[in-house]
Motif scaffolding. Sequence first.
Motif, mmCIF file in Angstrom:
data_model
loop_
_atom_site.group_PDB
_atom_site.id
_atom_site.type_symbol
_atom_site.label_atom_id
_atom_site.label_comp_id
_atom_site.label_asym_id
_atom_site.label_seq_id
_atom_site.Cartn_x
_atom_site.Cartn_y
_atom_site.Cartn_z
ATOM 1 N N LYS A 1 78.776 -45.816 -45.039
ATOM 2 C CA LYS A 1 78.592 -44.376 -44.783
ATOM 3 C C LYS A 1 78.085 -43.653 -46.023
ATOM 4 C CE LYS A 1 78.937 -43.895 -41.457
ATOM 5 N NZ LYS A 1 79.164 -44.406 -40.136
ATOM 6 N N SER B 1 78.723 -50.831 -28.950
ATOM 7 C CA SER B 1 77.484 -50.107 -29.239
ATOM 8 C C SER B 1 77.608 -48.663 -28.772
ATOM 9 C CB SER B 1 76.304 -50.770 -28.536
ATOM 10 O OG SER B 1 75.132 -50.036 -28.761
ATOM 11 N N GLN B 2 77.384 -47.751 -29.668
ATOM 12 C CA GLN B 2 77.386 -46.336 -29.293
ATOM 13 C C GLN B 2 76.262 -46.076 -28.312
ATOM 14 O OE1 GLN B 2 76.319 -42.553 -28.742
ATOM 15 N NE2 GLN B 2 74.967 -43.544 -30.206
ATOM 16 N N SER B 3 75.044 -46.433 -28.727
ATOM 17 C CA SER B 3 73.862 -46.099 -27.929
ATOM 18 C C SER B 3 73.726 -46.967 -26.688
ATOM 19 C CB SER B 3 72.605 -46.288 -28.775
ATOM 20 O OG SER B 3 72.503 -47.658 -29.179
ATOM 21 N N GLY C 1 76.291 -52.803 -37.822
ATOM 22 C CA GLY C 1 76.683 -51.678 -38.676
ATOM 23 C C GLY C 1 78.072 -51.164 -38.384
ATOM 24 N N THR C 2 78.142 -49.871 -38.175
ATOM 25 C CA THR C 2 79.428 -49.211 -37.960
ATOM 26 C C THR C 2 80.147 -49.759 -36.729
ATOM 27 O OG1 THR C 2 78.722 -47.228 -39.098
ATOM 28 C CG2 THR C 2 80.402 -46.928 -37.423
ATOM 29 N N GLU D 1 74.374 -44.645 -46.783
ATOM 30 C CA GLU D 1 73.319 -44.187 -45.875
ATOM 31 C C GLU D 1 73.056 -42.692 -45.961
ATOM 32 O OE1 GLU D 1 75.866 -44.365 -41.685
ATOM 33 O OE2 GLU D 1 73.704 -44.563 -41.609
ATOM 34 N N VAL E 1 72.801 -39.215 -37.440
ATOM 35 C CA VAL E 1 72.451 -40.638 -37.543
ATOM 36 C C VAL E 1 73.672 -41.449 -37.985
ATOM 37 C CG1 VAL E 1 71.086 -42.258 -38.913
ATOM 38 C CG2 VAL E 1 69.966 -40.355 -37.777
ATOM 39 N N ALA E 2 74.437 -40.919 -38.916
ATOM 40 C CA ALA E 2 75.640 -41.628 -39.369
ATOM 41 C C ALA E 2 76.738 -41.487 -38.322
ATOM 42 C CB ALA E 2 76.107 -41.065 -40.694
ATOM 43 N N SER E 3 77.202 -42.613 -37.864
ATOM 44 C CA SER E 3 78.176 -42.622 -36.777
ATOM 45 C C SER E 3 79.584 -42.276 -37.288
ATOM 46 C CB SER E 3 78.168 -44.018 -36.165
ATOM 47 O OG SER E 3 78.999 -44.068 -35.054
ATOM 48 N N THR F 1 70.978 -50.901 -28.786
ATOM 49 C CA THR F 1 70.632 -51.657 -29.992
ATOM 50 C C THR F 1 70.151 -53.052 -29.585
ATOM 51 O OG1 THR F 1 72.246 -50.398 -31.201
ATOM 52 C CG2 THR F 1 71.538 -52.464 -32.211
#
Length: 604
Positions: free
Chosen positions: A481, A343-345, A297-298, A484, A394-396, A348
């Motif tokens: 973006k 990865s932000q988190s 994704g983003t 979503e 939720v939207a990064s 994933t």
Amino acid sequence: MCGIIGFTGNIPAKDVIIGGLETLEYRGYDSAGVALLCDGEITVRKRTGKVEELKKLCADMDNPATCGIGHTRWATHGGVTDVNAHPHRCGQVVLIHNGIIENYRQLITEYGLADDIISETDTEVVAALIDKFYEGDPVKAIKKAVKVLSGAFGLCIMFQDIPDTIYCIRNVSPLVAATSDRGSVIASDLTALIAYSKDYFVVPEYHLLTLTKDGIDVRDMKGNEVKPQMLSVNWDIASAQKGGYPFFMLKEIYEQPDAIRNTVAPRVMDGMPDFTDDGIDDSVFENIDKVTVIGCGTAMHAGMVGKHLIEAKLRIPVQVEIASEFRYKNPIIDEKTLTIVLSQSGETIDTLEAMKLAKANGSKVISIVNVKGSSIARESDYVLYTHAGPEIAVASTKAYTVQVAAMYLIAARMGVVKKLVSDSETKKFMTKLINTPNIIEETLEGANDIKRVANHIKLSPDAFYIGRGLDYTMSLEASLKLKEISYIHAEAYAAGELKHGTIALITENVPVIAIATQEDVYEKVISNIREVKARGAYVILISMDEKVDDVKICDKHIRIPKLDPEFTAFATAVILQLIAYYTSEAKGLDVDKPRNLAKSVTVE
Ligand code: F6R
């Protein structure tokens, strides 16, 4: 995906659990539930809908329990129903789960559990299994059950006859834990712990935790006591609150200047990019002849921006890979490939597995991760932490721009190490990178103008984003973006490609957001705009022009500050984020919690 929390201590658990679920809600909001253990009785309340619904359901509950667990669900196995909501109870056992038990059907047959379960979930099977194995020794029962589980799990388990105690174990799915003077707390994400302690640890995989009000006992599967490595959070509770903004997303858009400052500044030494503190040795860059970038994704889109820069500046080929595709490929990479994982988190699952595959093929991996101690950070060879603070919407947004900044830092260092760019050129580049927060601040000043654009877009079922080169990459992220959070069908198209089919969809008043920030293809994009304008499109042009009055080109012009072509991404990103944000807000949607989605995608 799925938020889980457990607490046992010396204050009432109900408020701790429900408060924790509110902060974890971005991980899933199909249903929520709580279980409280008091005087040999476990009370379970659960219901479909957001945590707000659970709160109403529990409003009349005056339960003095100081031990409990709670869950907010993103449905995988079984529909969104009350009965499928967690916690699940079977006999003496009540538990919550994040992850997927892949062999749950097989377990039902093998252990004759069909009559014990009432939901369609994989989770309830685990409760039934542990209860089946339970003969008074919880540790023995959990270990026996875990041995036969395949898949990913983060589990918090209570036994009706064991007072004030929560047992936890995980494989892949994240769990972090902390102790404080109020008790012991465990959750799938730090945001739920921060109210209790800034010091925490990541629960090691396949270790059994016993939480009591006096502390947390950690043991490996052989029963040996383990001292987990403690970490500290470098942000405070205010970072995980809205701070006066109507939505987290807007707050996070406005946090971008500081997020980039915090990410870039510690990596600049005498005007040059420097990864000494990150422990990334120059040898990582020395012998590579190509780069593979992996994300979803983003995060993957941020990697695409990095590709533009690396290929243009360093002439090193960069392949950007969708993690979920890459992980099932026979990839063409070797020890001369540098893999960059975004990865932000850091959790994933597709990205994590793709990264393992890259490592197995001999590639060295640098991960760009926002969450400290997360799985991807731990398993990569090197980690470049972004310092965006917690991203709750939720939207990064801010995680994306800091990922782009991190890619720029890597490109700069790679250029120096491989002697592809002179020191003086690199210093000039770094000065511009350091200045990007100011550019973003300037761009944010035009936010009100963007609201008017959103008011037009919100009326349309479709929207198109077009651009060339870097601007096409920005279009991809922009359309994701908008889709979503506003549920408007949006497509990103390379501006020159539109006429090969998609232009058939351009009719009267269809919004086309055209990005034209790249000097070398500016005139070409303008020609493509004329093509859609001639077919009645409502064109919103994003460019560096001081003024565009020509109604043959656009209906609305949004100006970004004058910048070098390679630095426009930061300003453009902010405009595109705001377009999506205001469109969603104008439609009256829950911007932070778009339907069907959740933050941190820990299932395939
Ligand atoms: C979209 C969005 C997602 C994430 C993707 C990867 O706004 O946030 O596309 O970028 O799920 O997540 P991380 O970066 O946590 O690996």
